[in-house]
Design a protein around this motif. Sequence first.
Motif, PDB file in Angstrom:
ATOM      1  N   LYS A  52       0.925  -1.984  -0.046  1.00 56.26           N
ATOM      2  CA  LYS A  52       0.154   0.012  -0.136  1.00 56.26           C
ATOM      3  C   LYS A  52       0.680   2.003   0.350  1.00 56.26           C
ATOM      4  O   LYS A  52       0.684   2.338  -0.297  1.00 56.26           O
ATOM      5  CB  LYS A  52      -0.831   0.307   1.565  1.00 56.26           C
ATOM      6  N   ILE A  69       0.593   4.553  -2.535  1.00 52.87           N
ATOM      7  CA  ILE A  69       0.532   6.059  -2.002  1.00 52.87           C
ATOM      8  C   ILE A  69       1.698   6.456  -2.139  1.00 52.87           C
ATOM      9  O   ILE A  69       1.776   7.593  -3.796  1.00 52.87           O
ATOM     10  CB  ILE A  69       0.428   5.808  -0.883  1.00 52.87           C
ATOM     11  N   TYR A  71      -4.016   4.863  -6.003  1.00 51.12           N
ATOM     12  CA  TYR A  71      -4.646   5.968  -4.596  1.00 51.12           C
ATOM     13  C   TYR A  71      -5.690   4.203  -4.489  1.00 51.12           C
ATOM     14  O   TYR A  71      -6.067   4.551  -3.383  1.00 51.12           O
ATOM     15  CB  TYR A  71      -5.563   6.867  -4.612  1.00 51.12           C
ATOM     16  N   SER A 102      -5.112   4.112  -1.029  1.00 52.34           N
ATOM     17  CA  SER A 102      -6.047   4.774   0.410  1.00 52.34           C
ATOM     18  C   SER A 102      -6.878   4.924  -0.566  1.00 52.34           C
ATOM     19  O   SER A 102      -6.934   5.521  -1.309  1.00 52.34           O
ATOM     20  CB  SER A 102      -4.766   5.846   0.604  1.00 52.34           C
ATOM     21  N   THR A 103      -7.736   4.419  -0.092  1.00 54.90           N
ATOM     22  CA  THR A 103      -9.356   4.893   0.098  1.00 54.90           C
ATOM     23  C   THR A 103      -9.255   6.413   0.260  1.00 54.90           C
ATOM     24  O   THR A 103     -10.275   7.483  -0.442  1.00 54.90           O
ATOM     25  CB  THR A 103     -10.101   4.028   0.453  1.00 54.90           C
ATOM     26  N   ARG A 104      -8.855   7.147   1.559  1.00 49.13           N
ATOM     27  CA  ARG A 104      -8.971   8.439   2.034  1.00 49.13           C
ATOM     28  C   ARG A 104      -8.701   9.218   0.616  1.00 49.13           C
ATOM     29  O   ARG A 104      -9.035  10.194   0.509  1.00 49.13           O
ATOM     30  CB  ARG A 104      -8.300   8.818   3.098  1.00 49.13           C
TER      31      ARG A 104
END
Length: 129
Positions: free
Chosen positions: A2, A6, A38, A42-44
């Motif tokens: 991850k 990112i 992304y 990272s979903t955010r």
Amino acid sequence: MKAFFIIVGTLAVALAIAGVFLPLLPTTPFLLLASACYMRGSTRLHRWLTSNRLLGPYIAAIENRSGMPRPAKVVALLLMWASLSYSIYIVPPAWAKAGLAAMGAAISLYIVFGIPTMKPRTDKGAPDR
């Protein structure tokens, strides 16, 4: 893994922002790369990118396959041909000049006929579909 996505996504966003100001650096491919990274990392950050006031509409238009606004097409073509014209002017071999012109013509045809043109906005909300 991850963290890798990112980092790559963040670098892609930086290059996309630079591409807004530098005509030879494409913006859209870097935005798509950032969005894909992304989504996996990272979903955010993906939510931030797609809801961003400046960058989000480009990604949404591509994800929805709604196309490009006419002014964006005009600006893309003008900037592309301005930089290509300079390149054609400074490159000495005739075959290179012809190759650049052929690539420019092919990309222009794709932008004009291959990418749908979005309808103009009728209000300050979402574009018409």
